[in-house]
Design an enzyme around this catalytic site. Sequence first.
Site, short mmCIF file in Angstrom:
data_model
loop_
_atom_site.label_atom_id
_atom_site.label_comp_id
_atom_site.label_asym_id
_atom_site.label_seq_id
_atom_site.Cartn_x
_atom_site.Cartn_y
_atom_site.Cartn_z
N GLY A 169 0.84 -1.20 0.00
CA GLY A 169 0.00 0.00 0.00
C GLY A 169 0.87 1.24 0.00
O GLY A 169 1.99 1.25 -0.52
N ILE A 171 2.51 2.86 2.41
CA ILE A 171 3.78 2.77 3.12
C ILE A 171 4.71 1.78 2.42
O ILE A 171 5.91 2.04 2.25
CB ILE A 171 3.58 2.40 4.59
CG1 ILE A 171 2.80 3.50 5.31
CG2 ILE A 171 4.92 2.17 5.29
CD1 ILE A 171 2.41 3.18 6.74
N ARG A 191 -2.58 -8.36 -1.08
CA ARG A 191 -3.87 -9.00 -1.33
C ARG A 191 -4.25 -8.92 -2.81
O ARG A 191 -4.81 -9.85 -3.37
CB ARG A 191 -4.96 -8.36 -0.47
CG ARG A 191 -4.92 -8.75 0.99
CD ARG A 191 -6.01 -8.06 1.78
NE ARG A 191 -5.86 -6.62 1.73
CZ ARG A 191 -6.73 -5.76 2.24
NH1 ARG A 191 -7.84 -6.20 2.80
NH2 ARG A 191 -6.52 -4.46 2.18
N THR A 251 7.46 -2.45 11.38
CA THR A 251 7.04 -1.11 11.81
C THR A 251 5.53 -0.96 11.69
O THR A 251 5.02 0.15 11.72
CB THR A 251 7.73 -0.02 10.98
OG1 THR A 251 7.43 -0.23 9.59
CG2 THR A 251 9.25 -0.04 11.17
N ARG A 253 2.39 -3.52 13.01
CA ARG A 253 1.68 -3.85 14.23
C ARG A 253 2.36 -5.05 14.88
O ARG A 253 2.76 -5.99 14.21
CB ARG A 253 0.20 -4.16 13.96
CG ARG A 253 -0.65 -2.93 13.63
CD ARG A 253 -0.85 -2.05 14.85
NE ARG A 253 -1.75 -0.94 14.62
CZ ARG A 253 -1.38 0.28 14.23
NH1 ARG A 253 -0.09 0.54 14.02
NH2 ARG A 253 -2.27 1.23 14.06
N GLU A 282 2.55 -3.71 24.04
CA GLU A 282 3.14 -2.39 24.32
C GLU A 282 2.52 -1.77 25.57
O GLU A 282 1.33 -1.93 25.80
CB GLU A 282 2.92 -1.47 23.11
CG GLU A 282 3.64 -1.94 21.86
CD GLU A 282 3.46 -1.00 20.68
OE1 GLU A 282 3.06 0.17 20.90
OE2 GLU A 282 3.74 -1.41 19.54
N HIS A 300 8.07 2.51 19.25
CA HIS A 300 6.90 2.87 18.43
C HIS A 300 6.97 4.34 17.98
O HIS A 300 6.09 5.14 18.28
CB HIS A 300 5.60 2.61 19.19
CG HIS A 300 4.43 2.42 18.27
ND1 HIS A 300 3.35 1.65 18.59
CD2 HIS A 300 4.17 2.91 17.02
CE1 HIS A 300 2.45 1.68 17.60
NE2 HIS A 300 2.94 2.45 16.63
N ILE A 301 8.03 4.65 17.24
CA ILE A 301 8.26 6.04 16.81
C ILE A 301 8.13 6.21 15.30
O ILE A 301 8.58 7.21 14.75
CB ILE A 301 9.64 6.56 17.28
CG1 ILE A 301 10.77 5.65 16.77
CG2 ILE A 301 9.67 6.69 18.80
CD1 ILE A 301 12.16 6.22 17.03
#
Length: 338
Positions: A169, A171, A191, A251, A253, A282, A300-301
């Site tokens: 997608g 990203i 997909r 990066t 989930r 987390e 998580h940055i």
Amino acid sequence: MASKPADPARRIQGTPRVIVTRALVPSVQERMAQLFDCRFNESDTPLSREELIEAMRDCDVLVPTVTDRIDAEMLEAGGERMRLIASFGAGTDHLDLAAAAKRKITVTNTPSVFTEDTADLAMALIIGVPRRMREGIALVRRGEWSGWAPTAMLGRKLAGKVLGIVGMGRIGQAVAYRAKAFGLDIVYHNRKRQPEAVERMFGATYVETLGELLEAADILTLHCPSNPQSHHMIDRQAIGRMKDGACLINTARGDLVDQEALIEALEAGRLAGAGLDVYPDEPRVDERLIRHPNVMTLPHIGSATLEGREDSGHKVIANIHIWADGHRPPDQVLDALI
């Protein structure tokens, strides 16, 4: 999409009460305060489940973040006042969208804002793990570096290696664009296959199955949403199909990866390293990952740039403003118009 009017019976009269669950950057909070009747979380302490329910009872608009998990039971307990969830961030897996739709609560998010920021961070890990940057930094900080040597700290070069992208997608494509400049060969699984023009742009090769991608990749990077189908998609069996000495970058989930299987493969030397910005529990990070010499563990940055957080905040404001004016907000996730 053309703006649609809201149901007049449900339209907010006057200034909407907005509750924001976490502290946002000052410029965003200042603008929100000018436009709406706002309640901010100045301490930035995450709200408990009970506090989130109480906030829903006291607002027209709730502005949660990806760390605020809101389920059907909470929406039921939250009463009838809240009509809009204007989520801060692109992901929606923390929200029960079906339950919101059933209660005719409009849901918005802030898509596209963090694409470049997340791709930058993923690329940093794609470079850093094969080049053993974490080990090198630790060596210098311990004062144990004895100087340059022909065989010291040998990593792996990027040019000519295969980068496997799971999820092509926004990203995933942004990562492919960056990776191409480093001479990486791009192979992807998605997909749906991307148009030929997109593949030509990145020199990307499509494979129909995740298994084919796992077997081809020297570096595997994940850029897909969290849902029941993707949960633990990288499990013990999947890791077993990866090349010996491959690297895993996540990066997206934390629950995409079976963490125990990953740690097992790292400790056995099956995988050369990992770059992680997300985790299944987390903010807890497993001590075994922290201790591993070639696992880069980040807090998580991926979206943590001032510009990105400002842009996301202003998207939230636009969604609330347009919704309060009685129109369909631009980033609406559900057709639950009010």
